[in-house]
Design an enzyme around this catalytic site. Structure first.
Site: not given
Ligand code: UD1
Length: 421
Positions: A22-23, A117, A122, A308, A400
């Protein structure tokens, strides 16, 4: 809102394929704003964040279509709109990645400032500093940042901040610099594999970038970029999560589409814990058959241990034979999972950016609440081994970032089902 019901116990066995990252896919999709002609991307995961980026690009005049097999086609059709609105940026912080491409190609970008968040403040100050160095005027207007420039001009810059390098900040500046006049040098650039994948994509489109994957990236500006065909790298965080799933359930899992060179610190820490990670005939196998050892781990920019995977590792260490120490150096407030794991019987003692994890013999199923993407994954992992039933609520967070996680886990033998509300 959907939830997962998990009955703990089964040892996971079988093979699982990691999806595209995804990233990596998100900034690459944003980069197509820079390109003339069609781009074809393979292995783009089916995820809520990818849909959000496709929606944003659509509003920005990019036609996006996709096939069921993960192939996505993108082509710029209209260059009028230059605005990423708050409702989109709030939903997905990676929306900020359109800033660099819009500024470089359309000479203007109006992007909402992302708020805080679940994992803490951030800021995007480093992104903005980079754009200013390239010659952009930056103005704050009622929560939006307006950036304007004639043609950007290459510059030398130090892009490190108080918490080290910035991944999306490096991506943003790199994208903007591809069409700048002259040479840009980014010092303290993020070295994450997703940045390298973006550079590989941009180079295939005609950009001249060297040094990606090192702290010094050099970009020689070109007049224009074309589209290209590119396959997104495998998701190293998903692979790491499945390694931990194999370990926590005392199972044996073959990881397909895994790149161990992107997971050096994770493999190192997991081996210290006592997890077997072997490469067998080109395939990576993660297994464990005994009570695990405690370790000390600190999250760091790549090639260090990724933030992560911090929450997921905590679930594993909660069951180790002794006390582990986890320190979070990237997002010092990223500990929303601590309270929820404690509800399942984990013994966790938080002191500033550090958690001491006192290993227990077993976790106990409970209703728990997903708070952010990776924290949700940690709760699912804990549920796989907890005694009884765990209900993880609000799993839209996990949707997500993990493609079909419950189907992939069920195929490995986990007792997990999605409950639709
Ligand atoms: C990316 C990843 C995210 C991962 C994070 C760290 C994407 C879409 N997301 O997020 O999954 O957890 O890298 O590996 O790729 N910072 C500043 N000023 C800035 C930018 C960042 O101070 O302008 C700070 C952040 O608050 C944080 C640290 O730098 O403490 C690293 O953040 P950054 O690498 O920018 O994270 P993201 O790119 O947002």
């Amino acid at each position: 809102m959907d939830g997962f019901l998990i009955n703990g116990g089964p040892r996971l066995r079988g093979s699982v394929r990691s999806s595209g990252a995804k990233n990596a896919a998100l900034p690459i999709m944003a980069a197509t704003i820079l390109c003339e002609g069609e781009t074809v991307l393979h292995d783009v995961p089916h995820l809520a964040d990818i849909e959000s980026m496709a929606g944003l690009l659509n509003r920005l005049g990019v036609a996006v279509t996709r096939d069921a097999d993960g192939t996505m086609r993108l082509r710029v059709e209209d260059e009028m709109n230059c605005q990423a609105e708050y409702d989109l940026v709030r939903k997905m912080r990676a929306s900020v990645c359109v800033m660099g491409p819009l500024l470089a190609k359309r000479r203007k970008a109006l992007v909402s400032m992302p708020g805080g968040c679940a994992i803490g403040d951030r800021p995007i100050d480093l992104h903005l500093m980079g754009m200013q160095k390239l010659g952009a005027d930056v103005e704050l207007q009622a929560g939006d940042v307006l950036l304007r420039a004639k043609r950007l001009v290459g510059a030398e810059m130090f892009l490190g901040g108080a918490f080290g390098s910035t991944v999306t900040g490096t991506a943003n500046v790199m994208m903007a610099a591809t069409l700048s006049k002259g040479r840009t040098v980014i010092e303290a650039a993020a070295c994450e594999p997703e940045v390298t994948d973006l550079a590989d994509f941009l180079n295939a489109c005609g950009a001249r970038i060297t040094g990606a994957g090192t702290p010094r990236v050099v970009i020689d500006g070109v007049e224009g970029l074309t589209g290209c065909e590119h396959t997104v790298i495998p998701d190293r965080i998903e692979t790491g999560t499945f390694m931990i799933a194999a370990a926590i359930s005392n199972g044996e899992v073959v990881l397909e589409n895994a790149r161990l060179e992107h997971l050096l610190a994770v493999v190192d820490r997991l081996r210290h814990v006592g997890v077997n990670i072997e490469k067998d005939d080109g395939k990576v196998v993660a297994s464990s058959s005994r009570r695990l050892e405690p370790i000390t781990v600190t999250t760091q920019p790549f090639p260090g241990f990724p933030t992560d995977l911090q929450a997921q590792l905590m679930s594993l260490l909660a069951l180790a034979d002794g006390n582990s120490i986890i320190t979070e150096k990237i997002f010092p407030d990223r500990f929303m999972h601590v309270a929820e794991l404690s509800r399942m019987g984990a013994r966790l003692h938080k002191e500033g950016p550090t958690v001491i994890v006192e290993g227990v013999k077993r976790l106990i199923g409970a209703p728990v609440m997903a708070s952010d993407l990776r924290a949700s994954a940690a709760l699912v992992l804990a549920g796989l081994i907890a005694k009884g039933t765990t209900r993880v609520n609000r799993v839209y967070h996990i949707d997500r970032g993990y493609e079909k996680i419950e189907q992939k886990l069920a195929a490995l033998g986990a007792d997990i089902q999605r409950i639709r509300d």
